[in-house]
Enzyme design. Structure first.
Site, PDB file in Angstrom:
ATOM      1  N   GLU A  61     -17.060  -4.452 -14.565  1.00  0.00           N
ATOM      2  CA  GLU A  61     -16.483  -5.457 -15.562  1.00  0.00           C
ATOM      3  C   GLU A  61     -17.227  -6.568 -15.680  1.00  0.00           C
ATOM      4  O   GLU A  61     -16.935  -7.323 -16.512  1.00  0.00           O
ATOM      5  CB  GLU A  61     -15.098  -5.737 -15.384  1.00  0.00           C
ATOM      6  N   LYS A 109      -0.262  -6.459   6.033  1.00  0.00           N
ATOM      7  CA  LYS A 109       1.019  -7.383   5.948  1.00  0.00           C
ATOM      8  C   LYS A 109       1.820  -7.017   7.307  1.00  0.00           C
ATOM      9  O   LYS A 109       2.522  -6.096   7.260  1.00  0.00           O
ATOM     10  CB  LYS A 109       1.922  -7.479   4.802  1.00  0.00           C
ATOM     11  N   TRP A 139      -0.205 -12.267   6.544  1.00  0.00           N
ATOM     12  CA  TRP A 139      -1.211 -11.422   6.008  1.00  0.00           C
ATOM     13  C   TRP A 139      -2.479 -11.295   7.090  1.00  0.00           C
ATOM     14  O   TRP A 139      -2.801 -12.247   7.844  1.00  0.00           O
ATOM     15  CB  TRP A 139      -1.689 -12.111   4.805  1.00  0.00           C
ATOM     16  N   THR A 168     -15.600   2.698 -14.801  1.00  0.00           N
ATOM     17  CA  THR A 168     -15.218   2.161 -13.099  1.00  0.00           C
ATOM     18  C   THR A 168     -15.146   3.477 -12.449  1.00  0.00           C
ATOM     19  O   THR A 168     -15.007   4.611 -13.160  1.00  0.00           O
ATOM     20  CB  THR A 168     -13.989   1.566 -13.230  1.00  0.00           C
TER      21      THR A 168
END
Length: 540
Positions: free
Chosen positions: A332, A440, A445, A187
């Protein structure tokens, strides 16, 4: 009762054997680091890969040992794709855009026995060599003439073409266990050290089948494919494997990824399909627009790695007649997870309705299942409104990181992607944010990705990035960072007025900051963490 069918393992080498036998005359074109254009055919690829497999054996590489590559997209890199994995070793593609400390860590962690590299990266190799213990051999991917010109002071290096020339092309690909490791990608390491994802032959072949399908990347023997996405980035999204499977012509761009170089290659080689990240395509589109050019052959482009701005989709499709396939995946996931391919009833959509669908990352290809869950882990409805943590599972999804101390990242058998997403009734998924990037504000949100997508619709905006900035009253408020088109005098007030009616009123950023550029990571993604560190206290 069992079926009475042959049992043949799914192996990476079988793709090359197929390409050699059934598409041997198909061409592979590479712009080389040495500066010229190289041409040969699949049968030449197969022959040289067998020679390199013999060379690896002569170097003492055992099955399961890792062989690193630090290279651009080119024919020698593709030879290693098959010579390494096909002989039973593990191909470890290294990302040269990572910091040298991360590269040294990865090479040591993987215990690479050999590292092959393009001449471009000689200074990087010289920096790494003193920091690592594991590689016993470094191989410059060039011929003796260029080796002597470039590496004359480096006695520790071997020459790729010398290794090839010393070997016979007689090599029988071993019959491996299809579940044995074939390749290794790490990654990008935006948080903590990079983590290794170890693919198997089986997972790679299944991913190749699924990614080539008409409703996925839609590849065939009639295509000329230019993988701009680097071969060191999740195996170029599987395109080198797909090309062998279907018999497509391949065009490799080497290190020249600027707009002019890509456009010349696309036109000269009559490329029909390309794949890359939005930042690269921005350079290509700017070059073509400045010259009032057009695409004579390219009709499809796959855009992934980061969300594709709607303005880019509109420009490709309405100005240049190039269809955009928006895709999403992760290291992944090998990496393909979803592709935004229309269902039948969506084909008649036009205008904003069509682009609203194309702004989504798309629907799962067969082999990938997904769901969204709330903070308690309860599954949310596919209504296009509920947003939750995106979880996936499938035949080419990692279940554990390489040398991860047997700690599984899975949640009840599902891999947590770190993305926040919505899924509509047609199964089309849309990323609304990374979990760590959600804003937030006052306990509610706000999606930074939605704000960015709308801001990018403004014709004078090249790139827009929305981050959370700390606020004395609301805890956090969105802050918009914008790269303007060259010569633009766009003001913050004009851009904020443009957002009116396109996003919720309370989502509208409190300020706009114009910047010359934004920091990009090793895979072309915006490094929001750096921007939060720099601008996170703007409202305080």
């Amino acid at each position: 009762m069992q079926g009475l069918m042959m049992q043949q393992p799914l192996l990476v080498a079988s793709l090359l054997v197929h390409a050699d036998r059934h598409h041997g005359d198909q061409e592979i074109v590479s712009r080389r680091v040495e500066g010229d254009i190289h041409r040969y055919r699949y049968r030449d690829l197969a022959q040289r890969a067998r020679r390199m497999a013999n060379a690896l054996a002569a170097l003492g590489i055992e099955p399961g040992e890792r062989v690193g590559t630090l290279a651009w997209n080119g024919y020698r890199h593709m030879e290693l794709y098959f010579a390494v994995s096909g002989s039973g070793a593990v191909l470890h593609t290294l990302n040269p855009r990572l910091h040298v400390d991360q590269l040294a860590y990865i090479i040591e962690h993987a215990e690479d026995r050999v590292v092959f590299f393009d001449l471009t990266f000689l200074p990087l190799i010289e920096s790494i060599a003193s920091r690592v213990k594991s590689p016993k051999v470094f191989v410059a991917m060039t011929d003796r003439e260029h080796m002597e010109q470039t590496c004359s002071g480096s006695s520790m290096l071997m020459c790729y073409e010398d290794l090839i020339d010393l070997q016979s092309d007689e090599f029988d690909w071993p019959l491996l266990d299809e579940n044995s490791a074939s390749s290794l990608c790490y990654t990008s390491g935006t948080t903590g050290n990079p983590k290794g994802v170890l693919y198997s032959h089986r997972s790679t072949l299944l991913h190749t089948y699924a990614a080539a399908l008409p409703d996925s990347l839609n590849c065939s023997a009639r295509d000329v494919i230019l993988p701009v996405v680097p071969m060191f980035h999740v195996n170029a999204w599987g395109l080198p494997y797909i090309a062998c499977m279907v018999g497509a012509k391949l065009v490799f761009p080497g290190p020249a990824l600027d707009g002019q170089s890509l456009y010349e290659l696309i036109e000269t080689e009559q490329v029909t399909l390309s794949a890359g990240v939005p930042t690269v395509w921005q350079g290509l589109l700017s070059h073509v627009a400045e010259r009032d050019g057009a695409f004579s052959s390219m009709r499809r482009t796959i855009i992934g790695g980061a969300p594709c701005p709607t303005a880019m989709t509109v420009q490709f499709q309405e100005r240049y007649d190039v269809d955009v396939l928006h895709a999403w995946g992760m290291t992944e996931l090998s990496p393909v997870g979803t592709v935004c391919s229309f269902k039948a009833h969506q084909c008649a959509l036009s205008g904003n309705d069509r682009y609203a669908v194309q702004a989504k990352q798309g629907r799962s290809v067969f082999g990938i299942d997904m769901k969204i869950v709330d903070p308690q882990g309860d599954e949310l409805a596919w209504d296009g409104k509920a947003a939750g943590d995106l979880l996936v599972r499938g035949q080419w999804v990692t279940r554990q990181y390489f040398r991860g101390d047997d700690v599984s990242p899975l949640r009840d058998g599902w891999f947590p992607t770190g993305d926040v997403a919505k899924i509509d009734a047609d199964g089309f998924m849309q990323i609304t944010d990374r979990s760590k990037d959600v804003i937030k504000s006052g306990g509610e949100w706000i999606s930074s990705a939605d704000i960015e997508n709308v801001a990018c619709l403004h014709p004078q905006v090249t790139m827009a990035v929305c981050i959370a900035a700390r606020h004395p009253k609301w805890d956090e408020r969105p802050l918009l960072l914008v790269v303007r088109q060259p010569g633009s005098m766009l003001t913050g007030g004009e851009l904020l007025a443009f957002l009116d009616g396109k996003i919720a009123k309370w989502w509208k950023p409190d300020a706009v900051i114009f910047v010359e550029s934004v920091p990009l990571g090793a895979t072309g993604k915006v490094l929001k963490r750096q921007l939060r560190e720099q601008y996170g206290n703007y409202y305080l």
